[in-house]
Scaffold this active site. Structure first.
Site, PDB file in Angstrom:
ATOM      1  N   ALA A 125      -2.120 -11.187  37.208  1.00 54.40           N
ATOM      2  CA  ALA A 125      -1.577 -11.492  35.880  1.00 54.40           C
ATOM      3  C   ALA A 125      -0.864 -10.334  35.185  1.00 54.40           C
ATOM      4  O   ALA A 125      -1.345  -9.775  34.207  1.00 54.40           O
ATOM      5  CB  ALA A 125      -2.692 -12.025  34.993  1.00 54.40           C
ATOM      6  N   CYS A 126       0.330 -10.022  35.656  1.00 50.70           N
ATOM      7  CA  CYS A 126       1.119  -8.963  35.026  1.00 50.70           C
ATOM      8  C   CYS A 126       1.621  -9.368  33.642  1.00 50.70           C
ATOM      9  O   CYS A 126       2.003  -8.509  32.845  1.00 50.70           O
ATOM     10  CB  CYS A 126       2.267  -8.518  35.923  1.00 50.70           C
ATOM     11  SG  CYS A 126       3.260  -9.844  36.585  1.00 50.70           S
TER      12      CYS A 126
END
Length: 164
Positions: A125-126
């Protein structure tokens, strides 16, 4: 290699992985900043990666907060450290580039470059990485998608102790 294209609330997503569809090596948006040449994606098979597709659907439906699909991200040692740190940011929370730099021992701009090269968007989850003071900054899928994903992960008002 093979790839599958799936629909999502934020547009088509391209899953890329090994020939038998068991390990995901990439998840890309249309016009993704850093995706590899599409000719390296291999044959298209929209039935591939059934676990990843199911988990993404659950995520977008608000029923999943963590992914556990077999995945492999190719990168140098520093990039892999940053991506592992991304994976430790809890669902519904954010961290700054400075926070990640402290965690992995780099500079914020180095961390930003590694975050931007994350080949497993959403799965790693950037989108949970923000600039100072919570400001939305670059995202390989575009800021509208980043905003959507952050809002998707926001708890309902009653869980935040606020009622609208």
């Amino acid at each position: 290699m093979k790839h599958a294209i799936i629909d999502s609330p934020i547009g088509e997503l391209t899953l890329v992985g090994d020939d038998d569809g068991s390990v995901v090596t990439g998840l890309y948006f249309p016009h993704h900043w850093t995706h590899p040449d599409r000719t390296t994606f291999g044959e298209r098979d929209d039935t591939a990666f059934p676990d990843a597709v199911r988990q993404l659907k659950e995520y977008f439906a608000g029923q999943r907060t963590k992914f556990d699909v077999p995945a492999r991200a190719e990168g140098d040692e520093f990039q892999r450290e940053v991506w592992a740190a991304l994976d430790r940011i809890p669902y519904g929370e954010t961290a700054t580039y400075g926070d990640l730099a402290k965690a992995v021992g780099g500079l914020p701009h180095e961390v930003g470059a590694a975050v931007g090269r994350n080949p497993l968007s959403i799965l790693v989850a950037c989108h949970r990485v923000v600039g100072k003071n919570g400001k939305l900054t670059g995202y390989a899928g575009g800021l509208k998608r980043k905003q959507f994903l952050l809002e998707l992960e926001r708890p309902p008002a009653e869980d935040r102790g606020q009622l609208w």
